[in-house]
Write a protein that holds these residues in place. Structure first.
Motif, PDB file in Angstrom:
ATOM      1  N   ILE A 153       0.963  -1.279   0.083  1.00 14.82           N
ATOM      2  CA  ILE A 153       0.078  -0.099  -0.244  1.00 14.82           C
ATOM      3  C   ILE A 153       0.944   1.153  -0.096  1.00 14.82           C
ATOM      4  CG2 ILE A 153      -2.008   1.100   1.334  1.00 14.82           C
ATOM      5  CD1 ILE A 153      -2.453  -1.233   2.543  1.00 14.82           C
ATOM      6  N   TYR A 154       0.735   2.033  -1.129  1.00 10.30           N
ATOM      7  CA  TYR A 154       1.376   3.334  -1.395  1.00 10.30           C
ATOM      8  C   TYR A 154       1.188   4.200  -0.216  1.00 10.30           C
ATOM      9  CZ  TYR A 154       3.168   7.882  -3.168  1.00 10.30           C
ATOM     10  OH  TYR A 154       3.667   9.188  -3.424  1.00 10.30           O
ATOM     11  N   LEU A 155       1.676   5.022   0.756  1.00 14.92           N
ATOM     12  CA  LEU A 155       1.280   5.857   1.545  1.00 14.92           C
ATOM     13  C   LEU A 155       1.865   7.234   1.539  1.00 14.92           C
ATOM     14  CD1 LEU A 155       1.895   4.115   5.084  1.00 14.92           C
ATOM     15  CD2 LEU A 155      -0.172   3.831   3.671  1.00 14.92           C
TER      16      LEU A 155
ATOM     17  N   LYS B 239      11.497   8.767  11.735  1.00 16.55           N
ATOM     18  CA  LYS B 239      10.176   9.427  12.373  1.00 16.55           C
ATOM     19  C   LYS B 239       9.274   9.902  11.318  1.00 16.55           C
ATOM     20  CE  LYS B 239      13.227  10.879  15.927  1.00 16.55           C
ATOM     21  NZ  LYS B 239      13.901  12.028  16.804  1.00 16.55           N
ATOM     22  N   LYS B 240       9.735  10.310  10.249  1.00 15.69           N
ATOM     23  CA  LYS B 240       8.508  10.762   9.321  1.00 15.69           C
ATOM     24  C   LYS B 240       7.895   9.705   8.909  1.00 15.69           C
ATOM     25  CE  LYS B 240       9.675  15.292   9.321  1.00 15.69           C
ATOM     26  NZ  LYS B 240       8.690  16.376   9.825  1.00 15.69           N
ATOM     27  N   ALA B 241       8.464   8.553   8.367  1.00 18.75           N
ATOM     28  CA  ALA B 241       7.912   7.279   7.943  1.00 18.75           C
ATOM     29  C   ALA B 241       6.663   6.781   8.835  1.00 18.75           C
ATOM     30  CB  ALA B 241       8.819   5.986   7.553  1.00 18.75           C
TER      31      ALA B 241
ATOM     32  N   ALA C 102       4.187   3.842   7.876  1.00 22.65           N
ATOM     33  CA  ALA C 102       4.985   3.233   6.972  1.00 22.65           C
ATOM     34  C   ALA C 102       5.886   2.155   7.411  1.00 22.65           C
ATOM     35  CB  ALA C 102       5.564   3.980   5.909  1.00 22.65           C
ATOM     36  N   ASN C 103       6.003   0.809   6.872  1.00 20.97           N
ATOM     37  CA  ASN C 103       7.023  -0.008   7.328  1.00 20.97           C
ATOM     38  C   ASN C 103       7.825  -0.422   6.393  1.00 20.97           C
ATOM     39  OD1 ASN C 103       5.651  -1.739   5.877  1.00 20.97           O
ATOM     40  ND2 ASN C 103       4.825  -3.002   7.598  1.00 20.97           N
TER      41      ASN C 103
ATOM     42  N   LYS D  30      14.245  11.453  -3.105  1.00 18.88           N
ATOM     43  CA  LYS D  30      13.029  11.311  -2.761  1.00 18.88           C
ATOM     44  C   LYS D  30      12.952   9.801  -2.277  1.00 18.88           C
ATOM     45  CE  LYS D  30      10.767  12.808  -6.322  1.00 18.88           C
ATOM     46  NZ  LYS D  30       9.728  13.285  -7.114  1.00 18.88           N
ATOM     47  N   ILE D  31      12.012   9.585  -1.209  1.00 19.20           N
ATOM     48  CA  ILE D  31      11.910   8.068  -0.884  1.00 19.20           C
ATOM     49  C   ILE D  31      10.197   7.869  -0.771  1.00 19.20           C
ATOM     50  CG2 ILE D  31      11.977   6.557   1.218  1.00 19.20           C
ATOM     51  CD1 ILE D  31      14.712   8.113   2.049  1.00 19.20           C
ATOM     52  N   ALA D  32       9.753   6.924  -1.710  1.00 17.24           N
ATOM     53  CA  ALA D  32       8.373   6.556  -1.422  1.00 17.24           C
ATOM     54  C   ALA D  32       8.237   5.477  -0.266  1.00 17.24           C
ATOM     55  CB  ALA D  32       8.236   5.693  -2.780  1.00 17.24           C
ATOM     56  N   LEU D  33       6.891   5.572   0.304  1.00 16.38           N
ATOM     57  CA  LEU D  33       6.809   4.831   1.542  1.00 16.38           C
ATOM     58  C   LEU D  33       5.772   3.991   1.463  1.00 16.38           C
ATOM     59  CD1 LEU D  33       6.944   7.978   4.026  1.00 16.38           C
ATOM     60  CD2 LEU D  33       8.883   6.179   3.648  1.00 16.38           C
TER      61      LEU D  33
END
Length: 226
Positions: free
Chosen positions: A48-50, A71-73, A78-79, A102-105
């Motif tokens: 699941i994209y968050l 912390k942001k994730a 997000a895991n 950029k990092i997708a969570l």
């Protein structure tokens, strides 16, 4: 004038090393108590994209950056995560830039998490090349890079920094269902006792890394495995 020049120099260093981590997009949130933050498995389609995080500015303190990313994730549940490259005008992916990425969570159900294939990851420090020896074979680790060595269950692995007062560790994996992570560094690394997925196992110049942090390093460091 001399003092002014020193002040300007110090401020320039601070700006160069300043790094900000922003939660730039939130598609949805998820309630979970997972403490880990692992790299996304590209073979899975039902994660699941968050949302997204953007890291701006370069820092040599990768542990501090990971702490902010973690912390942001966790703010949106997000895991799992993956690098989301910036694109060129023609749609191709830009080369990784440690000063801006950029990092997708995502959220991945625990039962979907796949165990790894039994590799030993050895990361260099962020600042200088380092020579190590693994089972009588020498390696040169360039700054911000890592190598992977296939694990054979039951075999003893001796990792040494080959310094007069350096560290030597011996490990013997029981199986090859997971990975082992180490970093070679001349810096002392404090243990994280918060339980929030940080650093850890011992101080010295061969350091065992917690999996979440190691998988973050594997994203932002270069794989120099031969």
């Amino acid at each position: 004038m001399k003092n002014l020049a020193i002040i300007i120099f110090v401020l320039s260093l601070q700006l160069y090393n300043a790094q900000n981590v922003y939660l730039t997009k939130v598609e949805k949130t998820n309630d979970n108590t997972d403490k880990f933050l692992y790299r996304k498995d590209e073979t899975l389609s039902d994660q699941i994209y968050l949302g997204e995080i953007e890291v701006q500015g370069f820092s040599k303190d990768d542990a501090a950056v990971f702490s902010l990313v973690y912390k942001k994730a966790k703010e949106i549940g997000a895991n799992t995560f993956e690098l989301k490259p910036f694109e060129n005008i023609d749609g191709t992916a830009q080369a990784f830039n440690a000063a801006n990425y950029k990092i997708a969570l995502y959220y991945t159900p625990r039962e979907k998490l796949i165990t790894k294939d039994g590799m030993m990851y050895i990361f260099a420090s962020s600042e200088k090349a380092q020579k190590i020896n693994v089972n009588q074979r020498d390696y040169i680790l360039q700054p911000r890079s890592f190598i992977k060595i296939k694990i054979v269950p039951g075999e003893i692995y001796t990792v040494s920094t080959k310094k007069l007062l350096g560290s030597t560790i011996k490990v013997q994996p029981k199986d090859n269902n997971d990975n082992m992570y180490f970093q070679v560094s001349s810096l002392k690394v404090k243990s994280d006792t918060s339980g929030n997925g940080g650093l850890n196992l011992k101080s010295g110049d061969v350091i065992g890394l917690e999996k979440s942090y190691a998988e973050f390093l594997s994203m932002i460091y270069k794989d120099n495995t031969l």
